[in-house]
Scaffold this active site. Structure first.
Site, PDB file in Angstrom:
ATOM      1  N   ASP A  25       0.829  -1.205   0.000  1.00 11.34           N
ATOM      2  CA  ASP A  25       0.000   0.000   0.000  1.00 11.34           C
ATOM      3  C   ASP A  25       0.869   1.263   0.000  1.00 11.34           C
ATOM      4  O   ASP A  25       1.969   1.259   0.538  1.00 11.34           O
ATOM      5  CB  ASP A  25      -0.902  -0.026   1.249  1.00 11.34           C
ATOM      6  N   ARG A  38       0.737   9.192 -10.169  1.00 15.61           N
ATOM      7  CA  ARG A  38       0.552   7.934  -9.432  1.00 15.61           C
ATOM      8  C   ARG A  38       1.270   6.767 -10.117  1.00 15.61           C
ATOM      9  O   ARG A  38       1.804   5.885  -9.448  1.00 15.61           O
ATOM     10  CB  ARG A  38      -0.949   7.617  -9.299  1.00 15.61           C
ATOM     11  N   HIS A  42       3.534   3.515  -8.732  1.00  9.24           N
ATOM     12  CA  HIS A  42       3.353   2.086  -9.025  1.00  9.24           C
ATOM     13  C   HIS A  42       4.630   1.488  -9.639  1.00  9.24           C
ATOM     14  O   HIS A  42       4.996   0.359  -9.342  1.00  9.24           O
ATOM     15  CB  HIS A  42       2.166   1.875  -9.958  1.00  9.24           C
ATOM     16  N   LEU A 136      11.841 -20.417  -4.538  1.00 11.66           N
ATOM     17  CA  LEU A 136      10.760 -19.587  -3.997  1.00 11.66           C
ATOM     18  C   LEU A 136       9.480 -19.723  -4.839  1.00 11.66           C
ATOM     19  O   LEU A 136       9.549 -19.722  -6.071  1.00 11.66           O
ATOM     20  CB  LEU A 136      11.206 -18.117  -4.021  1.00 11.66           C
TER      21      LEU A 136
END
Ligand code: FPP
Length: 253
Positions: A25, A38, A42, A136
């Site tokens: 977040d 924005r 990201h 992983l």
């Protein structure tokens, strides 16, 4: 000491969680604080994701799940939705070969049907190419919502009952887990959410029954190895009781 133990011992990490789930977040707030669009937040968020994958491999985390696009994120402006789809595509195209070379197995959870065909093809390719890898497991929650996942599992089970392959008396917690998108993946030991918000936002609702939560104030693009290790140290200091009494109490009492 095994070679794989070296980085954890060096960092003073006593317990490495087997499965870490992350709510990334704060990309928007990180960008706004710098007067940037924005999308830049990201983009930097994807860099933080890459750093976290590398650190997880290094520390011996076995499963790493990222909340990358929630089923509620469709409510964002169309341009931002398109940007997030674009970043996912770019990530798979650019990073798939590197992840494969690093023995990473990719799994995608969420509702695949609502995604565009080109994204579905990329996600399928990422899963198929890395299926046999033993390092992983990187789980990308994309177009994911916990309640919708539980509903999908219910439907699969109901279908089994209707077809006679599942007996209603055989429905238990184990069977439900095996019908979730995360079938075969152990429940998260540690869930990290950045950016100060202390809520779950419809993430892995079934799977987090006994997960330890660590909420951090920093925004996701600022998440780095030091923050990750600090969160793991906090986790290591917790006593996980799974509903039983404390180990200290049971010895003294
Ligand atoms: C939260 O920040 C972040 C998201 C909703 C999306 C996270 C997605 C990526 C990092 C990229 C795409 C995924 C992959 C796997 C490459 P926010 O926008 O809610 O921040 P804010 O709350 O500060 O506005």
């Amino acid at each position: 000491m095994k070679a794989a133990d070296a980085p954890t011992a060096e960092a003073g990490l006593s317990a490495i969680p087997r499965h870490v789930a992350i709510i990334m977040d704060g990309n928007g707030r990180w960008a706004a604080a710098r007067g940037l669009p924005r999308l830049e937040g990201h983009r930097r968020g994807v860099e933080a994701l890459r750093r976290t994958v590398r650190a997880s491999i290094d520390l011996g985390v076995e499963y790493l799940t990222f909340y990358s696009f929630s089923s509620e994120n469709w409510r964002r402006p169309a341009q931002e939705v398109a940007d997030l789809m674009g970043l996912l595509k770019l990530f798979i195209r650019r990073d798939l070969a590197t992840l494969h070379d690093a023995d990473v197995r990719i799994r995608v959870i969420g509702a695949r049907d609502d995604l565009s065909p080109d994204i579905r093809v990329l996600l399928d390719e990422a899963e198929t190419k890395t299926r046999a890898n033993g390092g992983l497991t990187l789980i990308i929650a994309f177009n994911y919502g916990g309640r919708a996942e539980i509903v999908r599992a219910m439907r699969r089970i109901a279908l089994g009952v209707a077809e006679g392959t599942i007996s209603p008396t055989a429905i238990d917690e184990n069977l439900v887990s095996r019908h979730l998108d995360t079938a075969g993946v152990p429940d998260p030991d540690l869930l990290i959410r950045t950016s100060g918000e202390q809520r779950i936002s419809n993430f892995l609702l079934w799977q987090i029954a006994y997960t330890e939560f660590v909420f951090l104030d920093l925004h996701w693009p600022d998440f780095d190895r030091a923050a990750f290790e600090a969160a793991i140290r906090t986790y290591g200091a917790r006593e996980r009781r799974f509903g039983a009494v404390s180990a200290v109490e049971s010895k003294t009492g």
